[in-house]
Design a protein around this motif. Structure first.
Motif, short mmCIF file in Angstrom:
data_model
loop_
_atom_site.label_atom_id
_atom_site.label_comp_id
_atom_site.label_asym_id
_atom_site.label_seq_id
_atom_site.Cartn_x
_atom_site.Cartn_y
_atom_site.Cartn_z
N ILE A 94 0.88 -1.19 0.00
CA ILE A 94 0.00 0.00 0.00
C ILE A 94 0.91 1.22 0.00
O ILE A 94 1.54 1.54 1.02
CB ILE A 94 -0.91 0.05 1.26
N LYS A 95 0.95 1.91 -1.13
CA LYS A 95 1.95 2.97 -1.27
C LYS A 95 1.33 4.36 -1.42
O LYS A 95 2.02 5.33 -1.71
CB LYS A 95 2.86 2.65 -2.45
N HIS A 96 0.03 4.43 -1.27
CA HIS A 96 -0.67 5.71 -1.42
C HIS A 96 -1.39 6.03 -0.11
O HIS A 96 -2.26 5.26 0.32
CB HIS A 96 -1.67 5.59 -2.59
N ILE A 97 -1.01 7.14 0.50
CA ILE A 97 -1.62 7.54 1.78
C ILE A 97 -2.32 8.89 1.62
O ILE A 97 -1.74 9.82 1.05
CB ILE A 97 -0.53 7.69 2.89
N VAL A 98 -3.54 8.98 2.12
CA VAL A 98 -4.20 10.28 2.24
C VAL A 98 -3.88 10.77 3.65
O VAL A 98 -4.40 10.25 4.63
CB VAL A 98 -5.73 10.16 2.01
N ALA A 99 -2.94 11.71 3.72
CA ALA A 99 -2.37 12.11 5.02
C ALA A 99 -3.12 13.29 5.62
O ALA A 99 -3.20 14.36 5.00
CB ALA A 99 -0.89 12.46 4.83
N PHE A 131 6.13 7.11 -0.11
CA PHE A 131 4.69 7.03 -0.33
C PHE A 131 4.21 8.10 -1.32
O PHE A 131 4.77 9.21 -1.35
CB PHE A 131 3.93 7.29 0.98
N GLU A 132 3.17 7.76 -2.07
CA GLU A 132 2.43 8.80 -2.80
C GLU A 132 1.53 9.46 -1.74
O GLU A 132 0.81 8.76 -1.01
CB GLU A 132 1.58 8.14 -3.89
N ILE A 133 1.57 10.78 -1.66
CA ILE A 133 0.82 11.46 -0.60
C ILE A 133 -0.26 12.37 -1.19
O ILE A 133 0.03 13.26 -2.00
CB ILE A 133 1.75 12.34 0.28
N THR A 134 -1.49 12.10 -0.77
CA THR A 134 -2.62 12.97 -1.13
C THR A 134 -3.06 13.69 0.14
O THR A 134 -2.96 13.13 1.24
CB THR A 134 -3.77 12.11 -1.70
N VAL A 135 -3.51 14.94 -0.02
CA VAL A 135 -3.88 15.73 1.16
C VAL A 135 -5.26 16.38 0.98
O VAL A 135 -5.84 16.33 -0.10
CB VAL A 135 -2.82 16.83 1.45
N SER A 136 -5.73 17.01 2.04
CA SER A 136 -7.03 17.69 2.02
C SER A 136 -6.86 19.13 1.52
O SER A 136 -5.77 19.70 1.62
CB SER A 136 -7.59 17.73 3.44
#
Ligand code: FAD
Length: 284
Positions: A94-99, A131-136
């Motif tokens: 799992i390499k994509h995290i919504v941080a 990690f690939e990082i997605t944010v708000s």
């Protein structure tokens, strides 16, 4: 006119009990043929729901061809806890995290938190793994923020730390989104800021949540649900119409990516995607 290619992603929350598990999988399986870019799983305020997130994300990776993204909040967590979760995700593929930071608990003074903001979590995660990082992002300003300028500053910080994508809080008036994007462009923010679309099925609950999150719900929209409290079927039709109208306006303004807050129900998101031309391959 040729329909534009639209990309979608879907958000689910982890099931709270055995009964909800099979229903959730039916919903995930229904949306899988639409080939979403990713599907994300939210992270709860504590205890067993957190475990449920980890399990579900890993199950999605194992059982489907979908790319899961794990939401991870840092408030109320220690560095050791976050490190354990991050390592576990990484070795599970799992390499994509919504941080995210998460909501600060209002009546628990025993909060042990090594992180204050999502930015702290991002820098910690990026030091551990690639990690690939997605944010708000908050087009109508997060309730804890003082100004829109603060929103842009924080988003810029997140990007500097390695975030490559943002998903917005849900909104109903597309003008807030477009204004936010214009401001972002003016400030040199270049990452995709994907609109979060919430198909409304429970108007009362949505109004309450929207108030808490600073999202304005137009009176016109509230009126569309009047008199439908005991008529779920019609509410669904109204919800699909509203969400489609919103997506259509966004597409007219150049948007190609959409993130659907499914609330674990595939039917509405599936219908809206269908109208937008996102269909299983055989139906094209
Ligand atoms: P942050 O980006 O950390 O911002 C919080 C506040 O602190 C803002 O006012 C910001 O301006 C300020 N701030 C941030 N960084 C700094 C800094 N470095 N210096 C000074 N001030 C700063 N909640 C959950 O519990 N679980 C979920 O799975 C979940 N998923 C979400 C997914 C999306 C797409 C969105 C939009 C929200 C989600 N939330 C979730 C809700 C979110 O946790 C709350 O809105 C929370 O209150 C803020 O989290 P954040 O990561 O947006 O906070």
């Amino acid at each position: 006119m040729k329909q534009q290619k639209v990309n979608v992603s879907f958000e689910f929350f982890p099931p709270k009990n055995e009964g909800a598990i099979s229903s959730l999988w039916n919903n995930i399986n229904r949306l899988e043929p639409l080939k979403p870019r990713f599907i994300s799983v939210t992270y709860g305020a504590g205890g067993s729901t957190r475990e449920n997130t980890h399990d579900l994300v890993k199950q999605i990776k194992k059982k489907t061809n979908l790319q899961p993204a794990a939401h991870l909040t840092c408030i109320n967590s220690t560095k050791e806890e976050i490190e354990f979760i991050a390592n576990d995700y990484w070795i599970s593929g799992i390499k994509h995290i919504v941080a995210l930071r998460g909501d600060v608990p209002t009546h628990n003074n025993n909060v042990k938190s090594d992180f204050k903001y999502a930015t702290d979590l991002i820098s910690f995660l990026r030091k551990k793994h690639d990690f690939e990082i997605t944010v708000s992002a908050y087009p109508e300003i997060h309730p804890d923020s003082n100004s829109i300028e603060q929103e842009y500053d924080v988003l810029k910080k997140k990007i500097d730390l390695g975030a490559t994508k943002a998903i917005t809080q849900f909104f109903f008036d597309v003008e807030y989104y477009f204004k936010f994007i214009d401001g972002a462009i003016k400030r040199g923010i270049k990452i995709p800021i994907i609109p979060g679309i919430l198909p409304v099925t429970n108007c009362e609950r949505t109004i309450e949540f929207a108030k808490k999150m600073n999202c304005k719900m137009p009176t016109k929209l509230k009126n569309m649900f009047k008199g439908l409290d005991s008529d779920q079927e019609t509410r669904k039709l109204v919800a699909a119409t509203i969400a489609y109208d919103q997506c259509d306006k966004l597409i007219s303004g150049g948007v190609k990516d959409f993130h659907f807050y499914t609330l674990n129900r595939a039917d509405l998101s599936f219908a809206i995607c269908h109208i937008l031309g996102v269909k299983p391959k055989a139906d094209k």
